[in-house]
Design a protein around this motif. Structure first.
Motif, PDB file in Angstrom:
ATOM      1  N   VAL A  79      -3.267  12.845   6.298  1.00 19.63           N
ATOM      2  CA  VAL A  79      -3.188  14.311   6.318  1.00 19.63           C
ATOM      3  C   VAL A  79      -3.007  14.827   7.740  1.00 19.63           C
ATOM      4  O   VAL A  79      -2.200  15.720   7.992  1.00 19.63           O
ATOM      5  CB  VAL A  79      -4.452  14.940   5.686  1.00 19.63           C
ATOM      6  CG1 VAL A  79      -4.507  16.434   5.963  1.00 19.63           C
ATOM      7  CG2 VAL A  79      -4.465  14.684   4.183  1.00 19.63           C
ATOM      8  N   PHE A  80      -3.725  14.256   8.676  1.00 19.14           N
ATOM      9  CA  PHE A  80      -3.662  14.716  10.066  1.00 19.14           C
ATOM     10  C   PHE A  80      -2.295  14.447  10.689  1.00 19.14           C
ATOM     11  O   PHE A  80      -1.841  15.193  11.553  1.00 19.14           O
ATOM     12  CB  PHE A  80      -4.755  14.055  10.899  1.00 19.14           C
ATOM     13  CG  PHE A  80      -6.112  14.692  10.735  1.00 19.14           C
ATOM     14  CD1 PHE A  80      -6.437  15.412   9.596  1.00 19.14           C
ATOM     15  CD2 PHE A  80      -7.080  14.572  11.720  1.00 19.14           C
ATOM     16  CE1 PHE A  80      -7.688  15.998   9.435  1.00 19.14           C
ATOM     17  CE2 PHE A  80      -8.337  15.155  11.578  1.00 19.14           C
ATOM     18  CZ  PHE A  80      -8.638  15.868  10.427  1.00 19.14           C
ATOM     19  N   GLY A  81      -1.634  13.367  10.241  1.00 19.73           N
ATOM     20  CA  GLY A  81      -0.300  13.067  10.736  1.00 19.73           C
ATOM     21  C   GLY A  81      -0.288  12.328  12.057  1.00 19.73           C
ATOM     22  O   GLY A  81      -1.327  12.134  12.700  1.00 19.73           O
ATOM     23  N   SER A  82       0.910  11.920  12.461  1.00 19.06           N
ATOM     24  CA  SER A  82       1.079  11.197  13.712  1.00 19.06           C
ATOM     25  C   SER A  82       0.673  12.075  14.894  1.00 19.06           C
ATOM     26  O   SER A  82       1.146  13.209  15.027  1.00 19.06           O
ATOM     27  CB  SER A  82       2.544  10.758  13.857  1.00 19.06           C
ATOM     28  OG  SER A  82       2.746  10.061  15.056  1.00 19.06           O
ATOM     29  N   TYR A  83      -0.217  11.533  15.732  1.00 22.06           N
ATOM     30  CA  TYR A  83      -0.725  12.275  16.897  1.00 22.06           C
ATOM     31  C   TYR A  83      -1.319  13.632  16.499  1.00 22.06           C
ATOM     32  O   TYR A  83      -1.253  14.603  17.252  1.00 22.06           O
ATOM     33  CB  TYR A  83       0.378  12.468  17.941  1.00 22.06           C
ATOM     34  CG  TYR A  83       0.933  11.186  18.482  1.00 22.06           C
ATOM     35  CD1 TYR A  83       0.210  10.408  19.374  1.00 22.06           C
ATOM     36  CD2 TYR A  83       2.182  10.736  18.068  1.00 22.06           C
ATOM     37  CE1 TYR A  83       0.724   9.211  19.862  1.00 22.06           C
ATOM     38  CE2 TYR A  83       2.702   9.531  18.542  1.00 22.06           C
ATOM     39  CZ  TYR A  83       1.970   8.780  19.439  1.00 22.06           C
ATOM     40  OH  TYR A  83       2.476   7.590  19.914  1.00 22.06           O
ATOM     41  N   ASP A  84      -1.890  13.703  15.274  1.00 18.70           N
ATOM     42  CA  ASP A  84      -2.546  14.921  14.772  1.00 18.70           C
ATOM     43  C   ASP A  84      -1.597  16.122  14.704  1.00 18.70           C
ATOM     44  O   ASP A  84      -2.031  17.284  14.796  1.00 18.70           O
ATOM     45  CB  ASP A  84      -3.756  15.285  15.641  1.00 18.70           C
ATOM     46  CG  ASP A  84      -4.903  14.304  15.463  1.00 18.70           C
ATOM     47  OD1 ASP A  84      -4.889  13.553  14.469  1.00 18.70           O
ATOM     48  OD2 ASP A  84      -5.801  14.285  16.318  1.00 18.70           O
ATOM     49  N   ALA A  85      -0.313  15.856  14.503  1.00 16.06           N
ATOM     50  CA  ALA A  85       0.670  16.950  14.470  1.00 16.06           C
ATOM     51  C   ALA A  85       0.395  17.920  13.331  1.00 16.06           C
ATOM     52  O   ALA A  85       0.465  19.150  13.510  1.00 16.06           O
ATOM     53  CB  ALA A  85       2.081  16.375  14.349  1.00 16.06           C
ATOM     54  N   ASN A  86       0.074  17.389  12.143  1.00 18.95           N
ATOM     55  CA  ASN A  86      -0.210  18.255  10.999  1.00 18.95           C
ATOM     56  C   ASN A  86      -1.499  19.050  11.231  1.00 18.95           C
ATOM     57  O   ASN A  86      -1.578  20.248  10.900  1.00 18.95           O
ATOM     58  CB  ASN A  86      -0.360  17.421   9.721  1.00 18.95           C
ATOM     59  CG  ASN A  86       0.903  16.668   9.367  1.00 18.95           C
ATOM     60  OD1 ASN A  86       1.990  16.970   9.867  1.00 18.95           O
ATOM     61  ND2 ASN A  86       0.771  15.673   8.514  1.00 18.95           N
ATOM     62  N   LEU A  87      -2.486  18.370  11.772  1.00 17.85           N
ATOM     63  CA  LEU A  87      -3.772  19.007  12.068  1.00 17.85           C
ATOM     64  C   LEU A  87      -3.581  20.212  12.992  1.00 17.85           C
ATOM     65  O   LEU A  87      -4.163  21.285  12.772  1.00 17.85           O
ATOM     66  CB  LEU A  87      -4.705  17.990  12.712  1.00 17.85           C
ATOM     67  CG  LEU A  87      -6.002  18.518  13.328  1.00 17.85           C
ATOM     68  CD1 LEU A  87      -6.916  19.053  12.250  1.00 17.85           C
ATOM     69  CD2 LEU A  87      -6.691  17.421  14.131  1.00 17.85           C
ATOM     70  N   ASN A  88      -2.759  20.027  14.005  1.00 19.86           N
ATOM     71  CA  ASN A  88      -2.542  21.111  14.971  1.00 19.86           C
ATOM     72  C   ASN A  88      -1.908  22.337  14.326  1.00 19.86           C
ATOM     73  O   ASN A  88      -2.228  23.478  14.693  1.00 19.86           O
ATOM     74  CB  ASN A  88      -1.671  20.614  16.134  1.00 19.86           C
ATOM     75  CG  ASN A  88      -2.386  19.559  16.967  1.00 19.86           C
ATOM     76  OD1 ASN A  88      -3.608  19.539  17.021  1.00 19.86           O
ATOM     77  ND2 ASN A  88      -1.630  18.675  17.596  1.00 19.86           N
ATOM     78  N   LEU A  89      -1.026  22.125  13.356  1.00 21.41           N
ATOM     79  CA  LEU A  89      -0.413  23.251  12.646  1.00 21.41           C
ATOM     80  C   LEU A  89      -1.462  24.057  11.885  1.00 21.41           C
ATOM     81  O   LEU A  89      -1.448  25.287  11.895  1.00 21.41           O
ATOM     82  CB  LEU A  89       0.651  22.735  11.663  1.00 21.41           C
ATOM     83  CG  LEU A  89       1.972  22.232  12.244  1.00 21.41           C
ATOM     84  CD1 LEU A  89       2.811  21.579  11.148  1.00 21.41           C
ATOM     85  CD2 LEU A  89       2.739  23.389  12.870  1.00 21.41           C
ATOM     86  N   ILE A  90      -2.377  23.347  11.223  1.00 21.38           N
ATOM     87  CA  ILE A  90      -3.429  24.015  10.435  1.00 21.38           C
ATOM     88  C   ILE A  90      -4.389  24.770  11.349  1.00 21.38           C
ATOM     89  O   ILE A  90      -4.770  25.906  11.074  1.00 21.38           O
ATOM     90  CB  ILE A  90      -4.184  22.980   9.575  1.00 21.38           C
ATOM     91  CG1 ILE A  90      -3.222  22.293   8.604  1.00 21.38           C
ATOM     92  CG2 ILE A  90      -5.327  23.652   8.808  1.00 21.38           C
ATOM     93  CD1 ILE A  90      -3.815  21.092   7.889  1.00 21.38           C
ATOM     94  N   GLN A  91      -4.790  24.118  12.447  1.00 21.77           N
ATOM     95  CA  GLN A  91      -5.714  24.766  13.390  1.00 21.77           C
ATOM     96  C   GLN A  91      -5.095  26.041  13.965  1.00 21.77           C
ATOM     97  O   GLN A  91      -5.771  27.071  14.083  1.00 21.77           O
ATOM     98  CB  GLN A  91      -6.069  23.793  14.526  1.00 21.77           C
ATOM     99  CG  GLN A  91      -6.940  22.639  14.081  1.00 21.77           C
ATOM    100  CD  GLN A  91      -7.381  21.764  15.247  1.00 21.77           C
ATOM    101  OE1 GLN A  91      -8.561  21.406  15.367  1.00 21.77           O
ATOM    102  NE2 GLN A  91      -6.450  21.397  16.115  1.00 21.77           N
ATOM    103  N   LYS A  92      -3.834  25.964  14.329  1.00 27.53           N
ATOM    104  CA  LYS A  92      -3.168  27.112  14.937  1.00 27.53           C
ATOM    105  C   LYS A  92      -3.015  28.259  13.946  1.00 27.53           C
ATOM    106  O   LYS A  92      -3.220  29.425  14.288  1.00 27.53           O
ATOM    107  CB  LYS A  92      -1.796  26.681  15.466  1.00 27.53           C
ATOM    108  CG  LYS A  92      -1.050  27.776  16.204  1.00 27.53           C
ATOM    109  CD  LYS A  92       0.272  27.257  16.762  1.00 27.53           C
ATOM    110  CE  LYS A  92       1.029  28.368  17.485  1.00 27.53           C
ATOM    111  NZ  LYS A  92       2.334  27.880  18.026  1.00 27.53           N
TER     112      LYS A  92
END
Length: 333
Positions: free
Chosen positions: A17-30
């Motif tokens: 879910v978080f994705g490579s280098y937390d790319a997906n996570l960063n989208l959700i946080q932003k």
């Protein structure tokens, strides 16, 4: 500030879910103004209560997709986040239901957007469906998946795939080989979809037995197509006469899906597109559905969405309004 922890069955699910280098996570946080931390078997979310709830909904939807065998990419995450922001959580949750079909490797083929799900449902419930929308929305791929599903369930006895052989800025006569060799490149997307779902050997075998037929639109003239699932792809490049000819090939026990992108017409006179006329003519005919995709349904690279939106905006700004056209006619008259 508040915090909440949601659990996951396995740490690998969180990583996906978080994705490579937390790319997906960063989208959700932003998007939701929260801080999200991987706790191994859980996900800690910190922020304002209403923001935590939105982030939790997005993460839960994405975890559900991973559990169903999907690996969320940037486009998927952007879509889920936007739908959560629009309070459409339940619609997105329903996307994880039964697969339309499966690839040769066993990967489930599911609608990835609400628009795609409505399209698949329309095909299942109606005899003729027109799928209209931009590139990358899965119009052709999902139609082929539904055809393969119907063939495997013995609901139809053959699949017929066709496209108009219109040269998008190129001349067929300059291509090497005989007529079939010249036309095959225009039918390649249909072959590719079938190969992915059935395998090249099975497709070649079914082609020999006429269980699957892939041919230019002109080959449909004069035929009646019974017990078949018939797909007309790139229909924006048909003339009025061609699409009427195609529609009247429909026989007993058959379904038709017509797909096209009315923003990419290769005809010398785009105004003569048979698809555009058919959309007006058939709009209120029973058992025929016109399904319109939007840029939100694009499942390719996220830039494809942005490109489509940019072109739509540009064309809107540079197309004279009806009022301006009327004023110009009056002035010239």
């Amino acid at each position: 500030m508040a915090e909440q922890i949601i659990s996951a069955a396995h740490p690998d699910l969180i990583a996906a879910v978080f994705g490579s280098y937390d790319a997906n996570l960063n989208l959700i946080q932003k998007k939701f103004h929260v801080v999200i931390i991987n706790r191994g078997t859980g996900i800690k979310i910190t922020g304002e209560p209403q923001d935590i709830e939105r982030a939790k909904q997005a993460l839960s939807l994405l975890l559900s997709r991973v559990e169903n065998g999907e690996t969320p990419n940037e486009q998927t995450v952007r879509y889920v986040v936007s739908m959560v922001a629009d309070d459409a959580v339940e619609e997105v949750r329903q996307l994880a239901q039964d697969a339309v079909s499966f690839t040769l490797t066993g990967k489930p083929i599911r609608p990835r957007t609400v628009g795609q799900k409505k399209y698949v449902s329309a095909i299942a419930k109606n005899t003729i469906v027109l799928g209209i929308g931009p590139a990358g929305t899965g119009k052709t791929y999902l139609a082929v998946a539904m055809a393969v599903k119907a063939l495997k369930a013995h609901e139809i006895s053959r699949i017929i795939l066709t496209r108009p052989a219109v040269e998008a800025g190129e001349k067929l006569g300059f291509l090497p080989g005989d007529l079939q060799d010249k036309v095959d490149p225009y039918l390649r997307p249909l072959y590719d979809a079938l190969f992915e779902m059935l395998g090249s050997e099975a497709v070649e075998r079914d082609l020999e037995k006429n269980i699957i037929e892939i041919a230019p639109l002109a080959y449909m003239r004069g035929r009646t197509l019974d017990n078949a699932f018939i797909i007309l792809d790139e229909a924006q490049n048909t003339t009025s006469e061609q699409i009427k000819m195609f529609l009247t090939r429909l026989g007993e026990g058959s379904k038709m899906v017509i797909t096209g992108d009315i923003t990419q017409i290769d005809l010398p006179d785009p105004k003569r597109s048979g698809l555009i006329e058919a959309m007006r003519v058939l709009e209120h005919v029973d058992d025929i559905v016109i399904h319109r995709f939007s840029e939100k349904d694009v499942v390719r690279h996220r830039l494809v969405q942005d490109i489509i939106s940019a072109y739509a905006s540009y064309e809107h700004k540079n197309t004279p309004s009806n009022h301006e056209r009327e004023r110009k006619r009056n002035r010239n008259g």
